[in-house]
Motif scaffolding. Structure first.
Motif, PDB file in Angstrom:
ATOM      1  N   LEU A 140       0.816  -1.205   0.000  1.00 35.11           N
ATOM      2  CA  LEU A 140       0.000   0.000   0.000  1.00 35.11           C
ATOM      3  C   LEU A 140       0.856   1.264   0.000  1.00 35.11           C
ATOM      4  CD1 LEU A 140      -2.852  -0.957   2.513  1.00 35.11           C
ATOM      5  CD2 LEU A 140      -3.060  -0.693   0.026  1.00 35.11           C
ATOM      6  N   THR A 191      -6.820  -7.844   3.891  1.00 34.03           N
ATOM      7  CA  THR A 191      -7.515  -6.620   3.479  1.00 34.03           C
ATOM      8  C   THR A 191      -8.727  -6.351   4.363  1.00 34.03           C
ATOM      9  OG1 THR A 191      -8.824  -7.852   1.864  1.00 34.03           O
ATOM     10  CG2 THR A 191      -6.756  -6.898   1.096  1.00 34.03           C
ATOM     11  N   GLU A 196      -9.435  -3.284   7.107  1.00 34.79           N
ATOM     12  CA  GLU A 196     -10.669  -2.500   7.027  1.00 34.79           C
ATOM     13  C   GLU A 196     -11.344  -2.389   8.393  1.00 34.79           C
ATOM     14  OE1 GLU A 196     -13.394  -3.962   4.151  1.00 34.79           O
ATOM     15  OE2 GLU A 196     -12.009  -3.686   2.460  1.00 34.79           O
ATOM     16  N   LYS A 225      -6.098   2.415  -0.666  1.00 36.43           N
ATOM     17  CA  LYS A 225      -6.508   1.036  -0.387  1.00 36.43           C
ATOM     18  C   LYS A 225      -7.581   0.572  -1.376  1.00 36.43           C
ATOM     19  CE  LYS A 225      -8.112  -2.041   3.271  1.00 36.43           C
ATOM     20  NZ  LYS A 225      -8.975  -2.826   2.383  1.00 36.43           N
ATOM     21  N   ASP A 256      -6.801  -2.446  -3.887  1.00 37.81           N
ATOM     22  CA  ASP A 256      -7.595  -3.670  -3.764  1.00 37.81           C
ATOM     23  C   ASP A 256      -8.235  -4.044  -5.101  1.00 37.81           C
ATOM     24  OD1 ASP A 256      -6.878  -3.804  -1.149  1.00 37.81           O
ATOM     25  OD2 ASP A 256      -8.823  -3.240  -0.319  1.00 37.81           O
TER      26      ASP A 256
END
Length: 577
Positions: free
Chosen positions: A502, A534, A538, A567, A571
């Motif tokens: 990231l 991921t 979150e 992000k 993703d």
């Protein structure tokens, strides 16, 4: 080949009390103590002054011309002092510090004396032979809690306890400074009393030997004692600052001695004591060098008084690795076959092992004040010497040692939740790449190595991220102390790779295009959705928002909005991969 100093530490640790020390004037020189002959010359100058004469640049020649014989220590003292009290007072000035000298740290036990005292207190050294007259060694050993038995005359040999029955025996072969019978002149140094010879024969026959601070040039009788010994039950280690002179070389060859190159006696004995202590902490009969280095680091990290030793330990090992990465060791002219790729990877891993262990330990246990150590260490190794050797469509393979250190330190910081150190490792070191200076996060990533090459590594032929998985397997063992459960190790490895990707994507996007390296976390989340890093991240963001530790450490400009944008974009990118 194993470092001779480490070999000595292993031998001393595994054979407690078997190694005797043979110490010369070099042990006390940093304390400002004169050698015996220097004291004789100074006494002659005082004698000449007392009779209103100038002895010039050769006091010994003046004495011979004036008295018709070679300088005699006892006679000179009788000439310039009138009573035993005067003699005692005069001699003390050479060996005992004045108030001003104490403030300067002179004529006090040095680091070498104190380190030797530590070895004595722990039982690793029980016999010490010295040519010195001073009592610095006795003072240091007594301060460490051991009262040594001192033999400074032939008479004392007869009444001494057997060597095996004392905690420490110091044999002062040339006498003690308060005894006028000390040996100084060539004639006096040419032979010992038979009783002293028998004791030396016993020590040199029954004990291993560590020689330091002794040139072997002048002490004829002591050389003869070593030459008489025909047995070599244990190894002789000879510590030398420069190239040993002829007399020393003969003894080194005769005793098949291991030569240890040293900067000075203080650093040699300090490092030896630390390595033996580290081996003691590791407590394994044949521990690896990496374990010793990590244990030494643990000893230095908590205390501010060890900050210089900590710096020297880390940067010394980093410099040693840097020197090993030269073109002499990794020729650019060797055909770069698949096998050569594997060979180089394995050689790099072997060379990096010690510093890698230190990086893991330091980044896990170190505090913010230590961050600069790991940044400078990574920066040095990330800028390998010589011209860049760029593989076609791939990374200069000489970045691989830095990549290993990057992963080692990065995973350790994640495991310890030290995100300021994590952010510093990713962004602060300066890496000179082609004509740019970039942070390591943009240079050091496994996918920069061609996938078809990385798949040649053992067991990686079917892997989608072969070098990532290879590094995962490589680092598993050194991380077992910190992450004993496989699940925890997987989680920290994936967290490091995902956060690292990231940050890479963030900086890459600022350069015009969002892209980030794919790690093991991608395929692991496919086969086991519960391990999907991921989603874990979150959840953390939803709970902590702007207080999320990587943001507070300054990553993503400290902006929650910036992080969420990167992000989301990244993703989507990995879903397409």
């Amino acid at each position: 080949m194993i470092d001779p100093l480490l070999s000595l530490a292993f031998s001393m640790h595994s054979c407690k009390g078997v190694y005797a020390l043979l110490l010369g004037s070099g042990i006390s020189s940093s304390a400002g103590i004169l050698t015996g002959w220097q004291i004789v010359l100074d006494l002659i100058r005082k004698l000449a002054h007392s009779v209103c004469e100038d002895c010039g640049d050769d006091p010994a020649a003046w004495y011979r011309d004036s008295f018709g014989e070679d300088p005699d220590y006892a006679k000179i003292l009788e000439c310039i002092t009138r009573s035993p009290e005067d003699r005692n007072s005069l001699l003390r000035r050479y060996f005992e510090p004045s108030k001003e000298e104490q403030e300067q740290g002179l004529k006090l036990p040095t680091d070498a004396h104190k380190a030797i005292a530590e070895l004595v207190a722990k039982g690793y050294v029980r016999v010490i032979i010295t040519t010195n007259f001073d009592r610095l060694l006795e003072r240091a050993i007594e301060a460490a809690g051991v009262v040594p038995s001192v033999i400074s005359t032939p008479d004392a040999v007869e009444g001494a306890m057997p060597l095996a029955h004392t905690d420490c025996t110091i044999v002062k072969v040339h006498g003690d400074y308060l005894d006028t019978r000390i040996k100084n002149t060539p004639a006096e140094l040419s032979q010992y009393d038979e009783r002293m010879n028998r004791l030396l024969d016993q020590v040199f026959d029954e004990y291993g030997l560590v020689v330091c601070g002794w040139s072997a040039e002048w002490d004829t009788a002591l050389r003869a004692a070593l030459e008489r010994c025909s047995s070599h039950r244990f190894t002789t280690f000879w510590a030398a600052r420069g190239e040993p002179k002829e007399a020393a070389r003969r003894l080194i060859n005769l005793r098949l001695a291991e030569v240890i190159r040293i900067r000075d006696a203080d650093s040699f004995f300090r490092e030896l004591a630390d390595k033996v202590s580290a081996l003691e902490e590791v407590d394994r009969p044949h521990p690896l060098s990496a374990k010793v280095a990590a244990a030494t680091l643990k000893k230095y990290l908590p205390e501010e008084r060890h900050k210089i030793r900590l710096h020297d330990l880390v940067m010394g090992e980093a410099r040693k690795l840097y020197d090993e990465l030269s073109e002499d060791r990794f020729s650019l002219n060797t055909p770069f076959t698949d096998q050569e790729f594997i060979n180089r990877v394995q050689r790099y891993e072997a060379l990096t092992e010690i510093l890698q262990a230190m990086m893991i330990t330091g980044c896990y246990w170190g505090e913010e004040k230590h961050i600069d150590r790991w940044v400078k260490c990574l920066e040095l190794i990330a800028n390998p010497p010589g011209e860049r050797y760029i593989l076609t469509d791939g990374l200069d393979l000489r970045y691989y040692p830095a990549l290993l250190l990057f992963y080692s330190g990065g995973i350790a910081t994640v495991a310890a939740q030290r995100y300021k150190t994590f952010a510093a490792l990713l962004t602060q070191p300066r890496v000179f790449f082609q004509e740019e200076v970039l942070p390591p996060v943009l240079i050091l990533y496994p996918q920069a190595v061609k996938e078809e090459l990385a798949k040649r590594l053992p067991g990686m032929s079917n892997s989608r991220t072969p070098l990532n998985e290879h590094i995962y397997n490589l680092l598993r063992e050194p991380f077992k102390e910190f992450l004993p459960q496989e699940r925890l190790y997987e989680e920290c490895f994936d967290r490091f790779e995902y956060l690292f990707a990231l940050v890479h994507a963030d900086l890459h996007e600022k350069r015009g295009h969002l892209w980030g390296p794919i790690g093991c976390f991608r395929w692991r989340s496919i086969f086991n959705p519960q391990l999907q890093i991921t989603k874990v991240i979150e959840t953390e963001i939803q709970k902590m928002g702007a207080n999320w530790p990587p943001l507070k450490a300054g990553l993503f400009d400290g902006s929650l909005e910036r992080f969420n944008y990167i992000k989301a974009e990244f993703d989507q990118f990995i879903k397409r991969w």
